[in-house]
Design a protein around this motif. Structure first.
Motif, PDB file in Angstrom:
ATOM      1  N   GLN A  19      47.838  29.980  19.140  1.00 23.36           N
ATOM      2  CA  GLN A  19      48.286  31.540  19.149  1.00 23.36           C
ATOM      3  C   GLN A  19      47.122  32.271  18.972  1.00 23.36           C
ATOM      4  OE1 GLN A  19      52.035  32.402  17.304  1.00 23.36           O
ATOM      5  NE2 GLN A  19      52.050  30.274  16.724  1.00 23.36           N
ATOM      6  N   GLY A  20      46.938  33.486  19.846  1.00 21.05           N
ATOM      7  CA  GLY A  20      45.791  34.160  19.570  1.00 21.05           C
ATOM      8  C   GLY A  20      44.816  34.176  20.791  1.00 21.05           C
ATOM      9  N   MET A  21      45.027  32.989  21.422  1.00 21.67           N
ATOM     10  CA  MET A  21      44.233  32.507  22.633  1.00 21.67           C
ATOM     11  C   MET A  21      44.541  32.993  23.820  1.00 21.67           C
ATOM     12  SD  MET A  21      42.824  28.724  23.368  1.00 21.67           S
ATOM     13  CE  MET A  21      42.126  28.359  21.785  1.00 21.67           C
ATOM     14  N   SER A  22      45.848  33.699  23.658  1.00 21.94           N
ATOM     15  CA  SER A  22      46.561  34.142  25.169  1.00 21.94           C
ATOM     16  C   SER A  22      45.745  35.211  25.607  1.00 21.94           C
ATOM     17  CB  SER A  22      47.949  34.876  24.819  1.00 21.94           C
ATOM     18  OG  SER A  22      49.037  33.927  24.421  1.00 21.94           O
ATOM     19  N   GLY A  23      45.185  35.287  26.960  1.00 31.72           N
ATOM     20  CA  GLY A  23      44.332  36.257  27.572  1.00 31.72           C
ATOM     21  C   GLY A  23      43.035  35.730  27.807  1.00 31.72           C
ATOM     22  N   SER A  24      42.556  34.373  27.210  1.00 34.50           N
ATOM     23  CA  SER A  24      41.393  33.899  27.522  1.00 34.50           C
ATOM     24  C   SER A  24      41.009  33.673  29.013  1.00 34.50           C
ATOM     25  CB  SER A  24      41.031  32.436  26.760  1.00 34.50           C
ATOM     26  OG  SER A  24      41.403  32.516  25.580  1.00 34.50           O
ATOM     27  N   PRO A  25      39.967  34.226  29.435  1.00 32.30           N
ATOM     28  CA  PRO A  25      39.656  34.215  30.827  1.00 32.30           C
ATOM     29  C   PRO A  25      39.548  32.455  31.296  1.00 32.30           C
ATOM     30  CG  PRO A  25      38.016  35.793  29.919  1.00 32.30           C
ATOM     31  CD  PRO A  25      38.961  34.907  28.963  1.00 32.30           C
ATOM     32  N   VAL A  26      40.041  32.552  32.707  1.00 30.75           N
ATOM     33  CA  VAL A  26      39.805  31.123  33.203  1.00 30.75           C
ATOM     34  C   VAL A  26      38.896  31.241  34.441  1.00 30.75           C
ATOM     35  CG1 VAL A  26      40.875  29.090  34.403  1.00 30.75           C
ATOM     36  CG2 VAL A  26      41.997  30.350  32.479  1.00 30.75           C
ATOM     37  N   ILE A  27      37.994  30.516  34.655  1.00 32.55           N
ATOM     38  CA  ILE A  27      36.799  30.478  35.439  1.00 32.55           C
ATOM     39  C   ILE A  27      36.696  29.063  36.278  1.00 32.55           C
ATOM     40  CG2 ILE A  27      34.549  30.851  35.953  1.00 32.55           C
ATOM     41  CD1 ILE A  27      35.722  33.137  34.622  1.00 32.55           C
ATOM     42  N   GLN A  28      36.766  29.184  37.699  1.00 32.76           N
ATOM     43  CA  GLN A  28      36.611  27.847  38.535  1.00 32.76           C
ATOM     44  C   GLN A  28      35.716  28.263  39.443  1.00 32.76           C
ATOM     45  OE1 GLN A  28      39.575  26.098  41.308  1.00 32.76           O
ATOM     46  NE2 GLN A  28      39.754  24.680  39.698  1.00 32.76           N
ATOM     47  N   ASP A  29      34.729  27.308  39.648  1.00 35.82           N
ATOM     48  CA  ASP A  29      33.577  27.575  40.662  1.00 35.82           C
ATOM     49  C   ASP A  29      32.905  29.020  40.820  1.00 35.82           C
ATOM     50  OD1 ASP A  29      34.153  24.999  41.525  1.00 35.82           O
ATOM     51  OD2 ASP A  29      35.397  25.696  43.200  1.00 35.82           O
ATOM     52  N   GLY A  30      32.837  29.635  39.437  1.00 31.87           N
ATOM     53  CA  GLY A  30      31.996  30.560  39.464  1.00 31.87           C
ATOM     54  C   GLY A  30      32.799  31.788  39.662  1.00 31.87           C
ATOM     55  N   LYS A  31      34.158  31.756  39.813  1.00 30.71           N
ATOM     56  CA  LYS A  31      34.990  32.936  40.256  1.00 30.71           C
ATOM     57  C   LYS A  31      35.963  33.274  39.192  1.00 30.71           C
ATOM     58  CE  LYS A  31      34.283  32.458  45.202  1.00 30.71           C
ATOM     59  NZ  LYS A  31      35.119  32.624  46.545  1.00 30.71           N
ATOM     60  N   PHE A  32      36.370  34.265  39.067  1.00 33.28           N
ATOM     61  CA  PHE A  32      37.473  34.428  37.901  1.00 33.28           C
ATOM     62  C   PHE A  32      38.947  34.343  38.316  1.00 33.28           C
ATOM     63  CE2 PHE A  32      37.757  38.474  34.645  1.00 33.28           C
ATOM     64  CZ  PHE A  32      38.728  37.428  34.000  1.00 33.28           C
ATOM     65  N   VAL A  33      39.607  33.070  37.918  1.00 38.33           N
ATOM     66  CA  VAL A  33      40.896  32.895  38.359  1.00 38.33           C
ATOM     67  C   VAL A  33      41.924  33.610  37.657  1.00 38.33           C
ATOM     68  CG1 VAL A  33      42.424  30.834  38.440  1.00 38.33           C
ATOM     69  CG2 VAL A  33      39.984  30.462  38.801  1.00 38.33           C
ATOM     70  N   GLY A  34      41.977  33.702  36.339  1.00 39.24           N
ATOM     71  CA  GLY A  34      42.870  34.363  35.638  1.00 39.24           C
ATOM     72  C   GLY A  34      43.057  34.225  34.229  1.00 39.24           C
ATOM     73  N   GLY A  68      48.719  29.429  32.764  1.00 42.01           N
ATOM     74  CA  GLY A  68      47.878  30.513  33.002  1.00 42.01           C
ATOM     75  C   GLY A  68      48.390  31.507  33.959  1.00 42.01           C
ATOM     76  N   LEU A  69      48.037  32.689  34.150  1.00 40.05           N
ATOM     77  CA  LEU A  69      48.479  33.681  35.057  1.00 40.05           C
ATOM     78  C   LEU A  69      47.399  34.120  35.909  1.00 40.05           C
ATOM     79  CD1 LEU A  69      50.736  36.156  35.677  1.00 40.05           C
ATOM     80  CD2 LEU A  69      49.229  37.501  34.146  1.00 40.05           C
ATOM     81  N   PHE A  70      47.350  34.133  37.110  1.00 39.92           N
ATOM     82  CA  PHE A  70      46.434  34.449  38.296  1.00 39.92           C
ATOM     83  C   PHE A  70      46.253  35.912  37.910  1.00 39.92           C
ATOM     84  CE2 PHE A  70      48.927  31.288  40.579  1.00 39.92           C
ATOM     85  CZ  PHE A  70      48.252  30.484  40.810  1.00 39.92           C
ATOM     86  N   LEU A  71      44.802  36.221  38.097  1.00 41.71           N
ATOM     87  CA  LEU A  71      44.207  37.470  37.740  1.00 41.71           C
ATOM     88  C   LEU A  71      44.861  38.568  38.879  1.00 41.71           C
ATOM     89  CD1 LEU A  71      42.106  38.952  35.711  1.00 41.71           C
ATOM     90  CD2 LEU A  71      40.493  38.550  37.473  1.00 41.71           C
ATOM     91  N   GLU A  72      44.856  38.143  40.017  1.00 42.51           N
ATOM     92  CA  GLU A  72      45.541  39.129  41.035  1.00 42.51           C
ATOM     93  C   GLU A  72      46.964  39.477  40.497  1.00 42.51           C
ATOM     94  OE1 GLU A  72      45.802  38.126  44.847  1.00 42.51           O
ATOM     95  OE2 GLU A  72      43.805  37.961  45.266  1.00 42.51           O
ATOM     96  N   THR A  73      47.791  38.787  39.899  1.00 37.22           N
ATOM     97  CA  THR A  73      49.033  39.101  39.447  1.00 37.22           C
ATOM     98  C   THR A  73      48.861  39.891  38.184  1.00 37.22           C
ATOM     99  OG1 THR A  73      49.936  37.048  40.280  1.00 37.22           O
ATOM    100  CG2 THR A  73      51.191  38.270  38.573  1.00 37.22           C
ATOM    101  N   MET A  74      47.954  39.290  37.027  1.00 34.80           N
ATOM    102  CA  MET A  74      47.788  40.349  36.010  1.00 34.80           C
ATOM    103  C   MET A  74      47.383  41.718  36.054  1.00 34.80           C
ATOM    104  SD  MET A  74      45.436  39.263  32.707  1.00 34.80           S
ATOM    105  CE  MET A  74      45.267  40.434  31.546  1.00 34.80           C
ATOM    106  N   ARG A  75      46.505  41.826  37.400  1.00 33.12           N
ATOM    107  CA  ARG A  75      45.919  43.386  37.668  1.00 33.12           C
ATOM    108  C   ARG A  75      47.018  44.157  38.186  1.00 33.12           C
ATOM    109  NH1 ARG A  75      41.142  44.863  40.405  1.00 33.12           N
ATOM    110  NH2 ARG A  75      41.039  46.323  39.017  1.00 33.12           N
ATOM    111  N   ASP A  76      48.156  43.438  38.624  1.00 40.15           N
ATOM    112  CA  ASP A  76      49.353  44.338  39.388  1.00 40.15           C
ATOM    113  C   ASP A  76      49.982  45.023  37.833  1.00 40.15           C
ATOM    114  OD1 ASP A  76      50.935  45.139  40.999  1.00 40.15           O
ATOM    115  OD2 ASP A  76      52.564  43.788  40.417  1.00 40.15           O
ATOM    116  N   GLY A  77      50.019  44.611  36.781  1.00 45.15           N
ATOM    117  CA  GLY A  77      50.331  45.240  35.486  1.00 45.15           C
ATOM    118  C   GLY A  77      49.593  46.420  35.265  1.00 45.15           C
ATOM    119  N   GLU A  78      48.572  46.602  35.754  1.00 44.22           N
ATOM    120  CA  GLU A  78      47.568  47.795  35.258  1.00 44.22           C
ATOM    121  C   GLU A  78      47.802  48.791  36.172  1.00 44.22           C
ATOM    122  OE1 GLU A  78      42.921  49.142  35.270  1.00 44.22           O
ATOM    123  OE2 GLU A  78      43.381  46.966  35.102  1.00 44.22           O
ATOM    124  N   ARG A  79      48.389  48.743  37.363  1.00 46.15           N
ATOM    125  CA  ARG A  79      48.452  49.852  38.432  1.00 46.15           C
ATOM    126  C   ARG A  79      49.816  50.408  38.131  1.00 46.15           C
ATOM    127  NH1 ARG A  79      46.569  45.309  41.534  1.00 46.15           N
ATOM    128  NH2 ARG A  79      44.316  45.730  42.318  1.00 46.15           N
TER     129      ARG A  79
END
Length: 322
Positions: free
Chosen positions: A281-296, A311-322
Protein backbone atom coordinates in the motif's frame (compact mmCIF):
# COMPACT_ATOMS: atom_id res chain seq x y z
CA UNK A 1 -1.67 -19.50 -8.61
CA UNK A 2 -3.20 -19.07 -12.07
CA UNK A 3 -4.41 -15.74 -13.32
CA UNK A 4 -7.93 -17.14 -13.82
CA UNK A 5 -8.38 -17.80 -10.11
CA UNK A 6 -10.83 -15.53 -8.32
CA UNK A 7 -8.94 -12.88 -6.36
CA UNK A 8 -9.24 -9.97 -3.99
CA UNK A 9 -7.64 -6.59 -4.65
CA UNK A 10 -6.23 -4.04 -2.23
CA UNK A 11 -5.06 -0.51 -2.85
CA UNK A 12 -3.88 2.38 -0.67
CA UNK A 13 -7.19 4.20 -0.57
CA UNK A 14 -9.64 2.54 -3.00
CA UNK A 15 -11.07 -0.80 -4.04
CA UNK A 16 -12.24 0.51 -7.37
CA UNK A 17 -11.07 -1.77 -10.15
CA UNK A 18 -13.21 -1.74 -13.27
CA UNK A 19 -12.40 1.16 -15.57
CA UNK A 20 -13.54 2.16 -19.01
CA UNK A 21 -10.91 1.97 -21.73
CA UNK A 22 -9.84 5.15 -23.48
CA UNK A 23 -8.59 4.57 -26.96
CA UNK A 24 -6.68 7.06 -29.06
CA UNK A 25 -4.75 6.98 -32.28
CA UNK A 26 -1.50 5.02 -31.88
CA UNK A 27 0.54 7.45 -33.90
CA UNK A 28 -0.45 10.48 -31.83
CA UNK A 29 0.17 8.53 -28.60
CA UNK A 30 3.69 7.69 -29.75
CA UNK A 31 4.42 11.35 -30.38
CA UNK A 32 3.48 12.29 -26.82
CA UNK A 33 5.89 12.03 -23.95
CA UNK A 34 5.68 12.47 -20.19
CA UNK A 35 8.22 12.40 -17.37
CA UNK A 36 7.94 9.15 -15.35
CA UNK A 37 8.39 9.82 -11.64
CA UNK A 38 8.06 7.14 -8.91
CA UNK A 39 8.53 9.46 -5.93
CA UNK A 40 6.66 8.79 -2.72
CA UNK A 41 4.21 11.60 -1.98
CA UNK A 42 2.25 12.80 1.02
CA UNK A 43 -1.27 13.97 0.25
CA UNK A 44 -3.29 16.60 2.15
CA UNK A 45 -6.84 17.61 1.34
CA UNK A 46 -8.85 20.32 3.10
CA UNK A 47 -12.42 19.04 3.18
CA UNK A 48 -15.42 21.12 2.18
CA UNK A 49 -16.73 21.17 5.74
CA UNK A 50 -16.69 19.24 9.01
CA UNK A 51 -17.60 15.56 8.68
CA UNK A 52 -18.54 12.83 11.19
CA UNK A 53 -16.14 9.86 11.14
CA UNK A 54 -18.09 7.31 13.23
CA UNK A 55 -21.60 6.52 14.40
CA UNK A 56 -22.16 8.66 17.50
CA UNK A 57 -25.18 9.11 19.78
CA UNK A 58 -25.86 12.82 20.07
CA UNK A 59 -29.08 12.70 22.12
CA UNK A 60 -31.60 10.10 23.19
CA UNK A 61 -32.36 7.88 20.18
CA UNK A 62 -30.51 10.30 17.86
CA UNK A 63 -27.39 9.05 16.09
CA UNK A 64 -24.99 10.70 13.71
CA UNK A 65 -23.42 8.52 11.02
CA UNK A 66 -20.00 8.48 9.35
CA UNK A 67 -20.10 10.89 6.42
CA UNK A 68 -22.64 13.29 7.93
CA UNK A 69 -21.74 16.94 7.31
CA UNK A 70 -22.14 19.37 10.22
CA UNK A 71 -23.35 22.61 8.65
CA UNK A 72 -24.44 24.71 11.61
CA UNK A 73 -24.45 24.79 15.42
CA UNK A 74 -27.39 26.91 16.58
CA UNK A 75 -27.00 30.02 14.41
CA UNK A 76 -23.25 29.59 13.80
CA UNK A 77 -22.19 28.38 10.34
CA UNK A 78 -19.58 25.61 10.49
CA UNK A 79 -16.81 25.30 7.90
CA UNK A 80 -13.84 24.06 9.93
CA UNK A 81 -13.09 22.32 13.20
CA UNK A 82 -12.04 25.70 14.59
CA UNK A 83 -15.53 27.03 13.82
CA UNK A 84 -17.06 24.09 15.69
CA UNK A 85 -14.82 24.56 18.73
CA UNK A 86 -15.54 28.31 18.79
CA UNK A 87 -19.28 27.66 18.63
CA UNK A 88 -19.07 25.24 21.57
CA UNK A 89 -17.19 27.73 23.71
CA UNK A 90 -19.76 30.42 22.89
CA UNK A 91 -22.64 28.11 23.82
CA UNK A 92 -20.99 26.78 26.97
CA UNK A 93 -23.53 25.88 29.64
CA UNK A 94 -26.45 25.55 27.24
CA UNK A 95 -28.28 22.26 27.78
CA UNK A 96 -29.76 21.85 24.31
CA UNK A 97 -28.11 22.97 21.09
CA UNK A 98 -29.54 22.82 17.57
CA UNK A 99 -27.26 20.84 15.30
CA UNK A 100 -27.84 21.20 11.54
CA UNK A 101 -26.69 18.11 9.63
CA UNK A 102 -26.54 17.20 5.95
CA UNK A 103 -26.73 13.46 5.23
CA UNK A 104 -26.37 12.62 1.55
CA UNK A 105 -28.14 15.83 0.58
CA UNK A 106 -30.93 15.47 3.14
CA UNK A 107 -30.78 18.26 5.70
CA UNK A 108 -32.10 17.91 9.23
CA UNK A 109 -31.98 19.68 12.57
CA UNK A 110 -31.24 17.73 15.74
CA UNK A 111 -31.68 19.01 19.29
CA UNK A 112 -28.41 17.80 20.75
CA UNK A 113 -27.30 17.54 24.35
CA UNK A 114 -24.63 20.16 25.10
CA UNK A 115 -22.34 17.68 26.87
CA UNK A 116 -22.73 15.17 24.04
CA UNK A 117 -21.54 17.81 21.57
CA UNK A 118 -18.30 18.22 23.52
CA UNK A 119 -17.70 14.48 23.28
CA UNK A 120 -18.24 14.71 19.53
CA UNK A 121 -14.90 16.43 18.86
CA UNK A 122 -12.76 13.24 18.46
CA UNK A 123 -15.22 12.04 15.79
CA UNK A 124 -14.95 15.10 13.55
CA UNK A 125 -12.58 15.85 10.68
CA UNK A 126 -12.08 18.71 8.24
CA UNK A 127 -9.09 17.30 6.38
CA UNK A 128 -7.80 13.98 5.05
CA UNK A 129 -4.23 12.79 4.55
CA UNK A 130 -2.56 9.86 2.88
CA UNK A 131 0.38 8.59 0.89
CA UNK A 132 0.96 7.25 -2.61
CA UNK A 133 3.30 7.44 -5.58
CA UNK A 134 3.68 10.17 -8.18
CA UNK A 135 3.20 8.73 -11.67
CA UNK A 136 4.10 11.46 -14.17
CA UNK A 137 4.70 15.13 -14.79
CA UNK A 138 3.64 16.83 -18.01
CA UNK A 139 6.22 19.62 -18.44
CA UNK A 140 4.40 21.15 -21.41
CA UNK A 141 1.10 21.64 -19.59
CA UNK A 142 2.53 22.04 -16.08
CA UNK A 143 0.41 19.21 -14.68
CA UNK A 144 0.92 15.87 -12.92
CA UNK A 145 -0.89 12.57 -12.31
CA UNK A 146 -0.59 10.19 -9.35
CA UNK A 147 -2.00 7.00 -7.77
CA UNK A 148 -3.95 5.66 -10.75
CA UNK A 149 -7.08 5.29 -8.61
CA UNK A 150 -9.40 7.46 -6.57
CA UNK A 151 -8.74 8.47 -2.99
CA UNK A 152 -11.37 7.00 -0.68
CA UNK A 153 -11.32 8.43 2.83
CA UNK A 154 -11.01 5.48 5.21
CA UNK A 155 -13.26 7.05 7.85
CA UNK A 156 -15.91 8.48 5.54
CA UNK A 157 -15.71 5.43 3.23
CA UNK A 158 -16.28 7.64 0.21
CA UNK A 159 -14.33 10.02 -2.05
CA UNK A 160 -13.93 13.12 0.14
CA UNK A 161 -15.53 16.38 -0.93
CA UNK A 162 -12.66 18.86 -0.75
CA UNK A 163 -11.95 22.54 -1.27
CA UNK A 164 -8.18 22.43 -1.72
CA UNK A 165 -5.45 19.80 -1.76
CA UNK A 166 -1.69 19.50 -2.18
CA UNK A 167 0.97 16.84 -2.68
CA UNK A 168 4.42 16.86 -1.05
CA UNK A 169 7.62 14.87 -1.44
CA UNK A 170 7.76 12.24 1.30
CA UNK A 171 10.56 10.13 2.70
CA UNK A 172 10.23 6.39 3.36
CA UNK A 173 11.50 5.53 6.83
CA UNK A 174 10.30 1.94 7.24
CA UNK A 175 8.58 -0.83 5.34
CA UNK A 176 5.99 -3.23 6.72
CA UNK A 177 6.34 -6.23 4.41
CA UNK A 178 3.40 -7.77 2.58
CA UNK A 179 2.53 -11.39 3.30
CA UNK A 180 -0.25 -13.45 1.68
CA UNK A 181 -3.56 -12.16 2.99
CA UNK A 182 -2.09 -9.09 4.71
CA UNK A 183 -0.95 -6.13 2.55
CA UNK A 184 2.18 -4.33 3.70
CA UNK A 185 2.69 -0.60 3.62
CA UNK A 186 5.22 2.22 3.55
CA UNK A 187 5.84 4.35 6.64
CA UNK A 188 6.70 7.83 5.44
CA UNK A 189 6.94 11.47 6.48
CA UNK A 190 6.68 14.65 4.43
CA UNK A 191 10.14 16.10 3.77
CA UNK A 192 9.22 19.80 3.69
CA UNK A 193 5.72 20.79 4.77
CA UNK A 194 6.08 24.20 3.14
CA UNK A 195 7.38 22.97 -0.23
CA UNK A 196 4.47 21.50 -2.12
CA UNK A 197 5.03 19.59 -5.35
CA UNK A 198 1.63 20.49 -6.72
CA UNK A 199 -2.02 21.21 -6.02
CA UNK A 200 -4.89 18.75 -6.36
CA UNK A 201 -7.62 19.68 -8.84
CA UNK A 202 -9.23 16.28 -9.51
CA UNK A 203 -9.75 13.17 -7.38
CA UNK A 204 -11.16 10.75 -9.96
CA UNK A 205 -11.34 7.05 -10.71
CA UNK A 206 -8.07 7.27 -12.70
CA UNK A 207 -6.10 9.05 -9.98
CA UNK A 208 -5.42 12.50 -8.61
CA UNK A 209 -4.41 15.33 -10.95
CA UNK A 210 -3.49 18.97 -10.65
CA UNK A 211 -1.00 21.74 -11.30
CA UNK A 212 2.70 21.00 -10.91
CA UNK A 213 4.86 23.43 -8.93
CA UNK A 214 7.37 24.57 -11.56
CA UNK A 215 9.88 25.40 -8.82
CA UNK A 216 10.38 21.66 -8.19
CA UNK A 217 12.71 21.08 -11.13
CA UNK A 218 15.20 19.17 -8.96
CA UNK A 219 12.99 16.04 -8.91
CA UNK A 220 12.34 15.90 -12.65
CA UNK A 221 13.85 13.31 -15.03
CA UNK A 222 13.73 13.19 -18.84
CA UNK A 223 10.41 12.81 -20.73
CA UNK A 224 9.62 9.33 -22.07
CA UNK A 225 7.44 8.30 -25.00
CA UNK A 226 4.00 6.93 -24.11
CA UNK A 227 3.37 3.32 -25.13
CA UNK A 228 0.00 2.57 -26.72
CA UNK A 229 -1.87 -0.29 -24.99
CA UNK A 230 -1.76 -2.37 -28.18
CA UNK A 231 2.05 -2.25 -28.06
CA UNK A 232 2.33 -3.66 -24.53
CA UNK A 233 3.75 -7.19 -24.55
CA UNK A 234 3.61 -10.13 -22.18
CA UNK A 235 7.29 -9.78 -21.39
CA UNK A 236 9.79 -8.24 -18.99
CA UNK A 237 9.29 -4.67 -17.83
CA UNK A 238 10.21 -2.49 -14.84
CA UNK A 239 8.57 -0.27 -12.24
CA UNK A 240 9.94 2.94 -10.76
CA UNK A 241 9.22 3.37 -7.07
CA UNK A 242 10.68 4.44 -3.73
CA UNK A 243 11.31 1.99 -0.89
CA UNK A 244 13.91 3.92 1.11
CA UNK A 245 14.35 7.63 1.72
CA UNK A 246 13.45 9.69 -1.36
CA UNK A 247 15.46 7.70 -3.92
CA UNK A 248 13.53 6.40 -6.93
CA UNK A 249 14.78 2.97 -8.04
CA UNK A 250 14.00 0.64 -10.94
CA UNK A 251 12.83 -2.92 -10.22
CA UNK A 252 12.12 -5.76 -12.64
CA UNK A 253 8.65 -7.19 -13.24
CA UNK A 254 7.09 -9.39 -15.89
CA UNK A 255 3.82 -8.46 -17.58
CA UNK A 256 1.80 -11.69 -17.63
CA UNK A 257 -1.46 -10.66 -19.26
CA UNK A 258 -2.65 -7.66 -21.26
CA UNK A 259 -6.37 -6.94 -21.28
CA UNK A 260 -8.45 -4.21 -22.85
CA UNK A 261 -8.61 -2.00 -19.78
CA UNK A 262 -5.60 -3.08 -17.68
CA UNK A 263 -2.57 -5.35 -17.49
CA UNK A 264 -1.43 -7.86 -14.88
CA UNK A 265 2.13 -8.50 -13.78
CA UNK A 266 4.34 -10.29 -11.29
CA UNK A 267 7.31 -8.84 -9.41
CA UNK A 268 10.55 -10.61 -10.31
CA UNK A 269 13.18 -8.39 -8.69
CA UNK A 270 14.88 -10.27 -5.79
CA UNK A 271 15.90 -7.03 -4.03
CA UNK A 272 12.38 -5.64 -4.07
CA UNK A 273 10.81 -8.92 -2.95
CA UNK A 274 13.30 -9.24 -0.09
CA UNK A 275 12.60 -5.70 1.08
CA UNK A 276 8.81 -5.54 0.61
CA UNK A 277 7.47 -9.09 0.26
CA UNK A 278 5.49 -7.87 -2.74
CA UNK A 279 3.44 -4.86 -3.68
CA UNK A 280 2.74 -2.43 -0.84
CA UNK A 281 0.00 0.00 0.00
CA UNK A 282 1.46 3.36 -0.99
CA UNK A 283 2.99 1.89 -4.15
CA UNK A 284 -0.08 2.79 -6.21
CA UNK A 285 0.96 5.11 -9.02
CA UNK A 286 4.44 3.66 -9.54
CA UNK A 287 5.33 4.07 -13.25
CA UNK A 288 5.65 0.95 -15.42
CA UNK A 289 8.24 1.00 -18.23
CA UNK A 290 8.72 -1.47 -21.08
CA UNK A 291 11.26 -1.26 -23.93
CA UNK A 292 12.11 2.31 -22.98
CA UNK A 293 8.50 3.48 -23.21
CA UNK A 294 6.02 4.61 -20.55
CA UNK A 295 3.31 1.94 -20.19
CA UNK A 296 1.25 3.01 -17.20
CA UNK A 297 1.01 2.80 -13.43
CA UNK A 298 0.69 0.17 -10.68
CA UNK A 299 -2.81 0.37 -9.20
CA UNK A 300 -3.70 -2.90 -7.45
CA UNK A 301 -2.24 -5.90 -5.72
CA UNK A 302 -3.50 -9.45 -5.27
CA UNK A 303 -4.03 -9.74 -1.52
CA UNK A 304 -3.57 -13.52 -1.43
CA UNK A 305 -0.47 -13.34 -3.63
CA UNK A 306 1.19 -9.91 -3.12
CA UNK A 307 3.90 -10.58 -5.71
CA UNK A 308 1.19 -10.15 -8.34
CA UNK A 309 -0.61 -6.97 -9.27
CA UNK A 310 -2.46 -5.00 -11.91
CA UNK A 311 -1.81 -1.73 -13.65
CA UNK A 312 -3.57 1.05 -15.55
CA UNK A 313 -2.49 2.10 -19.04
CA UNK A 314 -1.08 5.61 -19.14
CA UNK A 315 -3.39 6.56 -22.00
CA UNK A 316 -6.38 5.64 -19.82
CA UNK A 317 -4.99 7.39 -16.77
CA UNK A 318 -4.42 10.61 -18.71
CA UNK A 319 -8.08 10.67 -19.63
CA UNK A 320 -8.75 11.49 -15.98
CA UNK A 321 -6.73 14.70 -16.26
CA UNK A 322 -8.76 16.11 -19.15
Amino acid sequence: MGWSRQFKLAVSFSVLFLIMPFMSDAASAQEESLIPMGHSIGIKMELSGVFITNEVMISKDQWLKAGDLVEQVDDVKIGTLTDFETALSTLRGKKEIALHVNRDGDKSQIQADGEALKRLLPFLKDRTEGTGTLTYVDPDNGTYGALGHQIIDSALKSPPSFNTGSIYLSEIGQIKKSVPGVPGYKISTIVEDEELLGTIRINGVYGIFGSWNSAQQKVLAEPMEIMHPEQVKEADAEILTTIKGTKVESFSIRIMEVKEDQFQFVLTDPKLLEKTGGILQGMSGSPVIQDGKFVGAVTHMFVDDPEKGAGLFLETMRDGER
